[in-house]
Write a protein that holds these residues in place. Structure first.
Motif, PDB file in Angstrom:
ATOM      1  N   LEU A 150      23.648  73.292 146.631  1.00 45.28           N
ATOM      2  CA  LEU A 150      23.839  74.721 146.380  1.00 45.28           C
ATOM      3  C   LEU A 150      24.872  75.334 147.317  1.00 45.28           C
ATOM      4  CD1 LEU A 150      20.117  75.782 145.773  1.00 45.28           C
ATOM      5  CD2 LEU A 150      21.952  75.724 144.070  1.00 45.28           C
ATOM      6  N   GLY A 151      24.963  74.796 148.525  1.00 43.34           N
ATOM      7  CA  GLY A 151      25.892  75.353 149.502  1.00 43.34           C
ATOM      8  C   GLY A 151      27.202  74.605 149.598  1.00 43.34           C
ATOM      9  N   SER A 152      27.379  73.597 148.752  1.00 48.04           N
ATOM     10  CA  SER A 152      28.575  72.768 148.840  1.00 48.04           C
ATOM     11  C   SER A 152      29.800  73.488 148.300  1.00 48.04           C
ATOM     12  CB  SER A 152      28.371  71.464 148.062  1.00 48.04           C
ATOM     13  OG  SER A 152      29.554  70.688 148.069  1.00 48.04           O
ATOM     14  N   HIS A 153      30.911  73.300 148.992  1.00 45.78           N
ATOM     15  CA  HIS A 153      32.194  73.844 148.539  1.00 45.78           C
ATOM     16  C   HIS A 153      33.126  72.705 148.137  1.00 45.78           C
ATOM     17  CE1 HIS A 153      31.022  77.817 149.865  1.00 45.78           C
ATOM     18  NE2 HIS A 153      30.715  77.325 151.043  1.00 45.78           N
ATOM     19  N   ARG A 154      32.513  71.569 147.811  1.00 46.98           N
ATOM     20  CA  ARG A 154      33.314  70.401 147.444  1.00 46.98           C
ATOM     21  C   ARG A 154      34.125  70.703 146.195  1.00 46.98           C
ATOM     22  NH1 ARG A 154      32.730  65.148 144.823  1.00 46.98           N
ATOM     23  NH2 ARG A 154      33.721  63.545 146.125  1.00 46.98           N
ATOM     24  N   LEU A 205      16.163  72.249 142.710  1.00 42.74           N
ATOM     25  CA  LEU A 205      17.285  72.974 142.107  1.00 42.74           C
ATOM     26  C   LEU A 205      16.817  73.837 140.938  1.00 42.74           C
ATOM     27  CD1 LEU A 205      20.009  70.186 142.164  1.00 42.74           C
ATOM     28  CD2 LEU A 205      20.130  72.376 143.367  1.00 42.74           C
ATOM     29  N   GLU A 206      15.946  73.299 140.114  1.00 41.70           N
ATOM     30  CA  GLU A 206      15.459  74.049 138.967  1.00 41.70           C
ATOM     31  C   GLU A 206      14.614  75.242 139.395  1.00 41.70           C
ATOM     32  OE1 GLU A 206      15.350  70.647 135.455  1.00 41.70           O
ATOM     33  OE2 GLU A 206      13.514  71.111 136.543  1.00 41.70           O
ATOM     34  N   ALA A 207      13.950  75.117 140.543  1.00 39.14           N
ATOM     35  CA  ALA A 207      13.167  76.240 141.057  1.00 39.14           C
ATOM     36  C   ALA A 207      14.061  77.426 141.378  1.00 39.14           C
ATOM     37  CB  ALA A 207      12.390  75.814 142.302  1.00 39.14           C
ATOM     38  N   GLY A 208      15.338  77.124 141.649  1.00 39.12           N
ATOM     39  CA  GLY A 208      16.304  78.192 141.929  1.00 39.12           C
ATOM     40  C   GLY A 208      17.064  78.641 140.701  1.00 39.12           C
ATOM     41  N   GLY A 209      16.644  78.144 139.534  1.00 38.08           N
ATOM     42  CA  GLY A 209      17.258  78.579 138.290  1.00 38.08           C
ATOM     43  C   GLY A 209      18.431  77.746 137.818  1.00 38.08           C
ATOM     44  N   ALA A 210      18.700  76.620 138.498  1.00 38.70           N
ATOM     45  CA  ALA A 210      19.842  75.780 138.127  1.00 38.70           C
ATOM     46  C   ALA A 210      19.471  74.818 137.000  1.00 38.70           C
ATOM     47  CB  ALA A 210      20.336  74.997 139.329  1.00 38.70           C
ATOM     48  N   THR A 211      20.491  74.387 136.272  1.00 40.44           N
ATOM     49  CA  THR A 211      20.342  73.330 135.272  1.00 40.44           C
ATOM     50  C   THR A 211      20.869  72.037 135.888  1.00 40.44           C
ATOM     51  OG1 THR A 211      20.662  74.882 133.445  1.00 40.44           O
ATOM     52  CG2 THR A 211      20.997  72.550 132.969  1.00 40.44           C
ATOM     53  N   VAL A 212      20.112  70.950 135.723  1.00 38.52           N
ATOM     54  CA  VAL A 212      20.471  69.705 136.390  1.00 38.52           C
ATOM     55  C   VAL A 212      20.517  68.543 135.400  1.00 38.52           C
ATOM     56  CG1 VAL A 212      19.987  68.175 138.332  1.00 38.52           C
ATOM     57  CG2 VAL A 212      19.221  70.552 138.414  1.00 38.52           C
ATOM     58  N   LYS A 213      21.596  67.794 135.475  1.00 36.40           N
ATOM     59  CA  LYS A 213      21.705  66.540 134.741  1.00 36.40           C
ATOM     60  C   LYS A 213      21.603  65.396 135.741  1.00 36.40           C
ATOM     61  CE  LYS A 213      24.759  68.299 131.086  1.00 36.40           C
ATOM     62  NZ  LYS A 213      26.090  68.136 130.417  1.00 36.40           N
ATOM     63  N   THR A 214      21.012  64.285 135.320  1.00 37.31           N
ATOM     64  CA  THR A 214      20.872  63.149 136.227  1.00 37.31           C
ATOM     65  C   THR A 214      21.363  61.862 135.566  1.00 37.31           C
ATOM     66  OG1 THR A 214      18.609  62.600 135.513  1.00 37.31           O
ATOM     67  CG2 THR A 214      18.848  64.208 137.309  1.00 37.31           C
ATOM     68  N   SER A 269      27.589  66.252 141.638  1.00 39.99           N
ATOM     69  CA  SER A 269      27.345  67.350 142.586  1.00 39.99           C
ATOM     70  C   SER A 269      26.651  66.830 143.832  1.00 39.99           C
ATOM     71  CB  SER A 269      26.477  68.420 141.919  1.00 39.99           C
ATOM     72  OG  SER A 269      27.003  68.828 140.683  1.00 39.99           O
ATOM     73  N   GLY A 270      25.874  65.772 143.667  1.00 36.15           N
ATOM     74  CA  GLY A 270      25.158  65.170 144.781  1.00 36.15           C
ATOM     75  C   GLY A 270      24.825  63.728 144.457  1.00 36.15           C
ATOM     76  N   LEU A 271      24.686  62.917 145.499  1.00 31.81           N
ATOM     77  CA  LEU A 271      24.445  61.487 145.332  1.00 31.81           C
ATOM     78  C   LEU A 271      23.182  61.080 146.071  1.00 31.81           C
ATOM     79  CD1 LEU A 271      25.751  58.785 144.263  1.00 31.81           C
ATOM     80  CD2 LEU A 271      26.757  58.563 146.551  1.00 31.81           C
ATOM     81  N   ILE A 272      22.387  60.236 145.415  1.00 30.79           N
ATOM     82  CA  ILE A 272      21.218  59.630 146.051  1.00 30.79           C
ATOM     83  C   ILE A 272      21.469  58.128 146.095  1.00 30.79           C
ATOM     84  CG2 ILE A 272      18.747  59.143 145.828  1.00 30.79           C
ATOM     85  CD1 ILE A 272      18.503  61.873 144.414  1.00 30.79           C
ATOM     86  N   PHE A 282      24.412  71.399 137.662  1.00 28.82           N
ATOM     87  CA  PHE A 282      24.741  70.355 138.621  1.00 28.82           C
ATOM     88  C   PHE A 282      24.419  68.988 138.043  1.00 28.82           C
ATOM     89  CE2 PHE A 282      23.468  74.152 141.039  1.00 28.82           C
ATOM     90  CZ  PHE A 282      24.620  74.375 141.786  1.00 28.82           C
ATOM     91  N   THR A 283      25.065  67.976 138.614  1.00 24.27           N
ATOM     92  CA  THR A 283      24.799  66.595 138.221  1.00 24.27           C
ATOM     93  C   THR A 283      24.440  65.779 139.457  1.00 24.27           C
ATOM     94  OG1 THR A 283      26.373  66.707 136.383  1.00 24.27           O
ATOM     95  CG2 THR A 283      25.724  64.517 137.141  1.00 24.27           C
ATOM     96  N   ILE A 284      23.324  65.085 139.382  1.00 24.47           N
ATOM     97  CA  ILE A 284      22.901  64.204 140.468  1.00 24.47           C
ATOM     98  C   ILE A 284      22.981  62.764 139.980  1.00 24.47           C
ATOM     99  CG2 ILE A 284      20.975  63.458 141.922  1.00 24.47           C
ATOM    100  CD1 ILE A 284      19.995  66.326 141.962  1.00 24.47           C
ATOM    101  N   VAL A 285      23.677  61.932 140.734  1.00 23.54           N
ATOM    102  CA  VAL A 285      23.763  60.512 140.423  1.00 23.54           C
ATOM    103  C   VAL A 285      22.982  59.736 141.466  1.00 23.54           C
ATOM    104  CG1 VAL A 285      25.299  58.517 140.288  1.00 23.54           C
ATOM    105  CG2 VAL A 285      25.982  60.677 139.240  1.00 23.54           C
ATOM    106  N   ALA A 286      22.128  58.832 141.013  1.00 21.04           N
ATOM    107  CA  ALA A 286      21.342  57.991 141.913  1.00 21.04           C
ATOM    108  C   ALA A 286      21.837  56.553 141.810  1.00 21.04           C
ATOM    109  CB  ALA A 286      19.870  58.067 141.567  1.00 21.04           C
TER     110      ALA A 286
END
Length: 201
Positions: free
Chosen positions: A178-182, A34-43, A79-82, A4-8
């Protein structure tokens, strides 16, 4: 493994700023969840202060200027925005609103979004729900329940400490991601047949 990718987005006017600090803390909380659930995250963090002239030029001309095409791509493909803004006169900053004004109205449809704001006193905390949240509701974003407002005094620990609120909000954003269907950005040429297919080969 999911990636996933998070942009702030940070609309702080100073460097360093409490707005950027809050954006970093919220990002860290979401990444940890997210990482606690095993995901890889870029920011990626975008300081609106650094692209202020491009934002204004885009608003005046109607065409993405300077760094704006890359910024739009980063935001819309996340994947998500802050989104974090300082509060001035009980509302979000003019720079923050200007950036939102040049976004396409459908750019954030279905996007998991976490909202944050900073201000001198807790009296400005209602700006999150009365000013900021309606903007992202209008843009059809999927805004998490917990918004985080940080007044100057909130950076000190307390019973309802800022770190606790940050962790809760970050967890909510992670759950929505994690639950997004975007579907994400649409490739207008993905369904165009190749030259060979047109010739029936």
């Amino acid at each position: 493994m999911s990636e996933f990718t998070i942009v702030a987005l940070s609309a702080g006017l100073n460097q360093p700023s409490s707005t950027r600090l809050l954006a970093d803390r919220l990002t860290g909380a979401a990444v940890s969840a997210l990482e606690a659930g095993g995901a890889t995250v870029k920011t990626e963090t975008i300081e609106l202060r650094d692209i202020a002239h491009d934002v204004v030029n885009t608003m005046l001309t109607g065409f993405p200027a300077g760094k704006m095409p890359a910024v739009f791509d980063a935001v819309t493909s996340a994947s998500g925005l802050i989104a974090v803004t300082p509060v001035f006169t009980t509302s979000y900053s003019g720079l923050f609103k200007s950036f939102v004004d040049v976004l396409d109205n459908e750019a954030l449809t279905g996007m998991p979004v976490l909202l944050g704001a900073t201000g001198g006193t807790a009296r400005h905390s209602l700006a999150l729900d009365y000013n900021l949240r309606p903007v992202f509701t209008y843009l059809h974003a999927d805004v998490v329940t917990t918004g985080v407002f940080a007044a100057t005094d909130d950076w000190a620990s307390g019973e309802d400490s800022l770190p606790g609120r940050i962790e809760r909000a970050g967890g909510e954003l992670a759950a929505k991601i994690l639950g997004s269907h975007r579907a994400g950005p649409v490739d207008d040429y993905a369904s165009v047949p190749s030259f060979e297919e047109l010739l029936g080969r």
